[in-house]
Write a protein that holds these residues in place. Structure first.
Motif, short mmCIF file in Angstrom:
data_model
loop_
_atom_site.label_atom_id
_atom_site.label_comp_id
_atom_site.label_asym_id
_atom_site.label_seq_id
_atom_site.Cartn_x
_atom_site.Cartn_y
_atom_site.Cartn_z
N HIS A 12 43.17 44.44 40.77
CA HIS A 12 41.75 44.33 41.13
C HIS A 12 40.98 43.55 40.08
O HIS A 12 41.43 43.38 38.95
CB HIS A 12 41.15 45.73 41.29
CG HIS A 12 41.18 46.52 40.02
ND1 HIS A 12 42.31 47.18 39.56
CD2 HIS A 12 40.24 46.71 39.07
CE1 HIS A 12 42.04 47.76 38.41
NE2 HIS A 12 40.80 47.49 38.09
N SER A 19 35.26 45.03 41.83
CA SER A 19 35.77 45.39 43.14
C SER A 19 36.86 46.45 43.03
O SER A 19 37.66 46.44 42.10
CB SER A 19 36.36 44.15 43.83
OG SER A 19 36.96 44.49 45.05
N ASP A 20 36.88 47.36 44.00
CA ASP A 20 37.95 48.36 44.09
C ASP A 20 39.04 47.89 45.04
O ASP A 20 40.06 48.55 45.19
CB ASP A 20 37.39 49.69 44.59
CG ASP A 20 36.46 50.33 43.57
OD1 ASP A 20 36.66 50.12 42.36
OD2 ASP A 20 35.53 51.04 44.00
N GLU A 21 38.80 46.75 45.69
CA GLU A 21 39.75 46.22 46.66
C GLU A 21 41.01 45.70 45.96
O GLU A 21 40.93 44.97 44.98
CB GLU A 21 39.10 45.09 47.45
CG GLU A 21 39.99 44.50 48.51
CD GLU A 21 39.32 43.37 49.28
OE1 GLU A 21 40.05 42.65 49.98
OE2 GLU A 21 38.09 43.21 49.18
N GLN A 22 42.16 46.11 46.47
CA GLN A 22 43.44 45.62 45.94
C GLN A 22 43.68 44.20 46.43
O GLN A 22 43.50 43.90 47.61
CB GLN A 22 44.58 46.51 46.43
CG GLN A 22 44.60 47.88 45.78
CD GLN A 22 45.13 47.80 44.36
OE1 GLN A 22 46.22 47.34 44.11
NE2 GLN A 22 44.33 48.26 43.41
#
Length: 103
Positions: free
Chosen positions: A83, A87-90
């Motif tokens: 990440h 952002s916490d999105e992988q």
């Protein structure tokens, strides 16, 4: 054509050089679409050449065209998944795209 995973290190080096030359030609010709495709193939070949041993989970790396550090959470094959700070999105990148972060 053989899969990158089946190539020797010498074959991968030859493939990377061939792709580097092709990418340079496409870039000079202004063919951005083909340049991008060849560049991705180069990064994949480089990923198989490097492997994941020199990268570490929790390590911070730079990724082309991103101005924030990328932190590795885990590996899946030659892809590093992690990440960016905002952002916490992988997100996954082939390890051949990653460089040490000096920020």
């Amino acid at each position: 054509m053989r899969l990158y995973s089946q190539m020797t290190l010498a074959e991968l080096q030859e493939e990377m050089e061939r792709l580097r030359q092709q990418a340079e030609e496409k870039k000079n010709a202004g063919d951005d679409s083909q340049f991008g495709i060849i560049q991705q193939k180069y990064f994949m070949a480089k990923s198989y050449y490097l492997g994941t041993d020199e990268f570490r989970i929790g390590g911070k790396y730079s990724v082309p065209e991103y101005d924030q550090p990328f932190t590795i959470d885990y590996f899946n094959g030659v892809f590093a998944w992690g990440h960016f700070p905002d952002s916490d999105e992988q997100t996954g990148f082939p390890v051949g795209m990653l460089e040490d972060w000096f920020g």
